[in-house]
Design a protein around this motif. Structure first.
Motif, PDB file in Angstrom:
ATOM      1  N   GLU A  63       5.582 -10.552  58.633  1.00  0.00           N
ATOM      2  CA  GLU A  63       5.515  -9.648  57.487  1.00  0.00           C
ATOM      3  C   GLU A  63       6.590 -10.016  56.466  1.00  0.00           C
ATOM      4  O   GLU A  63       7.639 -10.540  56.832  1.00  0.00           O
ATOM      5  N   PRO A  64       6.323  -9.743  55.188  1.00  0.00           N
ATOM      6  CA  PRO A  64       7.328 -10.041  54.165  1.00  0.00           C
ATOM      7  C   PRO A  64       8.562  -9.161  54.352  1.00  0.00           C
ATOM      8  O   PRO A  64       8.452  -7.998  54.720  1.00  0.00           O
ATOM      9  N   THR A  65       9.726  -9.706  54.104  1.00  0.00           N
ATOM     10  CA  THR A  65      10.959  -8.926  54.280  1.00  0.00           C
ATOM     11  C   THR A  65      11.166  -7.941  53.143  1.00  0.00           C
ATOM     12  O   THR A  65      11.946  -7.004  53.274  1.00  0.00           O
ATOM     13  N   THR A  66      10.484  -8.130  52.033  1.00  0.00           N
ATOM     14  CA  THR A  66      10.656  -7.220  50.898  1.00  0.00           C
ATOM     15  C   THR A  66       9.428  -6.340  50.678  1.00  0.00           C
ATOM     16  O   THR A  66       9.252  -5.789  49.606  1.00  0.00           O
ATOM     17  N   ALA A  67       8.572  -6.199  51.674  1.00  0.00           N
ATOM     18  CA  ALA A  67       7.351  -5.405  51.516  1.00  0.00           C
ATOM     19  C   ALA A  67       7.699  -3.937  51.293  1.00  0.00           C
ATOM     20  O   ALA A  67       8.563  -3.387  51.963  1.00  0.00           O
ATOM     21  N   ARG A  68       7.054  -3.338  50.347  1.00  0.00           N
ATOM     22  CA  ARG A  68       7.249  -1.926  50.040  1.00  0.00           C
ATOM     23  C   ARG A  68       5.887  -1.289  49.805  1.00  0.00           C
ATOM     24  O   ARG A  68       4.954  -1.933  49.350  1.00  0.00           O
ATOM     25  N   SER A  69       5.805  -0.004  50.076  1.00  0.00           N
ATOM     26  CA  SER A  69       4.580   0.735  49.798  1.00  0.00           C
ATOM     27  C   SER A  69       4.521   1.051  48.312  1.00  0.00           C
ATOM     28  O   SER A  69       5.537   1.313  47.679  1.00  0.00           O
ATOM     29  N   ALA A  70       3.340   1.045  47.767  1.00  0.00           N
ATOM     30  CA  ALA A  70       3.163   1.320  46.336  1.00  0.00           C
ATOM     31  C   ALA A  70       3.052   2.822  46.107  1.00  0.00           C
ATOM     32  O   ALA A  70       2.042   3.325  45.624  1.00  0.00           O
ATOM     33  N   LEU A  71       4.107   3.551  46.457  1.00  0.00           N
ATOM     34  CA  LEU A  71       4.062   5.012  46.355  1.00  0.00           C
ATOM     35  C   LEU A  71       3.985   5.494  44.919  1.00  0.00           C
ATOM     36  O   LEU A  71       3.306   6.483  44.629  1.00  0.00           O
ATOM     37  N   ARG A  72       4.653   4.822  44.007  1.00  0.00           N
ATOM     38  CA  ARG A  72       4.598   5.249  42.600  1.00  0.00           C
ATOM     39  C   ARG A  72       3.192   5.067  42.039  1.00  0.00           C
ATOM     40  O   ARG A  72       2.699   5.920  41.307  1.00  0.00           O
ATOM     41  N   ALA A  73       2.542   3.969  42.383  1.00  0.00           N
ATOM     42  CA  ALA A  73       1.167   3.757  41.929  1.00  0.00           C
ATOM     43  C   ALA A  73       0.242   4.803  42.546  1.00  0.00           C
ATOM     44  O   ALA A  73      -0.627   5.360  41.870  1.00  0.00           O
ATOM     45  N   ARG A  74       0.423   5.078  43.835  1.00  0.00           N
ATOM     46  CA  ARG A  74      -0.378   6.118  44.480  1.00  0.00           C
ATOM     47  C   ARG A  74      -0.134   7.484  43.849  1.00  0.00           C
ATOM     48  O   ARG A  74      -1.051   8.301  43.705  1.00  0.00           O
ATOM     49  N   PHE A  75       1.124   7.745  43.460  1.00  0.00           N
ATOM     50  CA  PHE A  75       1.448   9.014  42.816  1.00  0.00           C
ATOM     51  C   PHE A  75       0.668   9.177  41.511  1.00  0.00           C
ATOM     52  O   PHE A  75       0.014  10.204  41.287  1.00  0.00           O
ATOM     53  N   TRP A  76       0.709   8.147  40.653  1.00  0.00           N
ATOM     54  CA  TRP A  76       0.038   8.262  39.360  1.00  0.00           C
ATOM     55  C   TRP A  76      -1.486   8.283  39.507  1.00  0.00           C
ATOM     56  O   TRP A  76      -2.178   8.973  38.751  1.00  0.00           O
ATOM     57  N   LEU A  77      -2.021   7.563  40.481  1.00  0.00           N
ATOM     58  CA  LEU A  77      -3.464   7.633  40.722  1.00  0.00           C
ATOM     59  C   LEU A  77      -3.861   9.016  41.230  1.00  0.00           C
ATOM     60  O   LEU A  77      -4.926   9.538  40.873  1.00  0.00           O
ATOM     61  N   SER A  78      -3.013   9.638  42.039  1.00  0.00           N
ATOM     62  CA  SER A  78      -3.296  10.993  42.508  1.00  0.00           C
ATOM     63  C   SER A  78      -3.216  12.001  41.374  1.00  0.00           C
ATOM     64  O   SER A  78      -4.008  12.947  41.315  1.00  0.00           O
ATOM     65  N   VAL A  79      -2.251  11.822  40.479  1.00  0.00           N
ATOM     66  CA  VAL A  79      -2.161  12.713  39.316  1.00  0.00           C
ATOM     67  C   VAL A  79      -3.420  12.585  38.468  1.00  0.00           C
ATOM     68  O   VAL A  79      -3.995  13.594  38.024  1.00  0.00           O
ATOM     69  N   LEU A  84      -8.586  19.880  46.254  1.00  0.00           N
ATOM     70  CA  LEU A  84      -7.768  20.234  47.406  1.00  0.00           C
ATOM     71  C   LEU A  84      -7.296  18.981  48.153  1.00  0.00           C
ATOM     72  O   LEU A  84      -6.120  18.869  48.506  1.00  0.00           O
ATOM     73  N   VAL A  85      -8.195  18.020  48.351  1.00  0.00           N
ATOM     74  CA  VAL A  85      -7.833  16.780  49.046  1.00  0.00           C
ATOM     75  C   VAL A  85      -6.778  16.007  48.251  1.00  0.00           C
ATOM     76  O   VAL A  85      -5.792  15.513  48.816  1.00  0.00           O
ATOM     77  N   VAL A  86      -6.970  15.917  46.942  1.00  0.00           N
ATOM     78  CA  VAL A  86      -6.003  15.191  46.101  1.00  0.00           C
ATOM     79  C   VAL A  86      -4.656  15.908  46.092  1.00  0.00           C
ATOM     80  O   VAL A  86      -3.604  15.257  46.108  1.00  0.00           O
ATOM     81  N   SER A  87      -4.656  17.221  46.109  1.00  0.00           N
ATOM     82  CA  SER A  87      -3.397  17.974  46.132  1.00  0.00           C
ATOM     83  C   SER A  87      -2.615  17.721  47.419  1.00  0.00           C
ATOM     84  O   SER A  87      -1.392  17.535  47.384  1.00  0.00           O
ATOM     85  N   VAL A  88      -3.314  17.699  48.548  1.00  0.00           N
ATOM     86  CA  VAL A  88      -2.652  17.418  49.821  1.00  0.00           C
ATOM     87  C   VAL A  88      -2.106  15.991  49.820  1.00  0.00           C
ATOM     88  O   VAL A  88      -0.968  15.742  50.254  1.00  0.00           O
ATOM     89  N   ASP A  89      -2.895  15.032  49.328  1.00  0.00           N
ATOM     90  CA  ASP A  89      -2.446  13.645  49.249  1.00  0.00           C
ATOM     91  C   ASP A  89      -1.216  13.531  48.357  1.00  0.00           C
ATOM     92  O   ASP A  89      -0.264  12.825  48.688  1.00  0.00           O
TER      93      ASP A  89
END
Length: 88
Positions: free
Chosen positions: A6-22, A52-57
């Motif tokens: 696995e890459p040593t600098t791998a990160r989850s794209a939480l900010r992208a997921r946040f804006w897509l959820s918004v 409701l599903v998007v709010s929980v996510d």
């Protein structure tokens, strides 16, 4: 289990997921309101369930963002050796 590939600098794209959820939350709210005003209760309910599903996510994403970065083993930590399988 770490495999070492696995890459040593791998990160989850939480900010992208946040804006897509918004974005999804805005559209689900819009759909719920519009379908309720037009007299389509089935579609309004479907958009309400989606809301409701998007709010929980979104809540889960915000929780993960507020947790901050977690410790990841560095390059000096060797990968775990895979468990040996013994055929019996």
């Amino acid at each position: 289990m770490r495999t070492g590939s696995e890459p040593t600098t791998a990160r989850s794209a939480l900010r992208a997921r946040f804006w897509l959820s918004v974005w999804g939350l805005v559209w689900a709210t819009f759909g719920t309101v519009v379908f309720a005003l037009v007299g389509q209760p089935g579609w309004a309910a479907a958009c309400g369930v989606l809301w409701l599903v998007v709010s929980v996510d979104l809540a889960v994403i915000l929780h993960h963002i507020h947790q901050g970065p977690h410790w990841q083993p560095g390059r000096q930590i060797p990968p775990y050796t895979p468990p040996e399988h013994h055929d019996r």
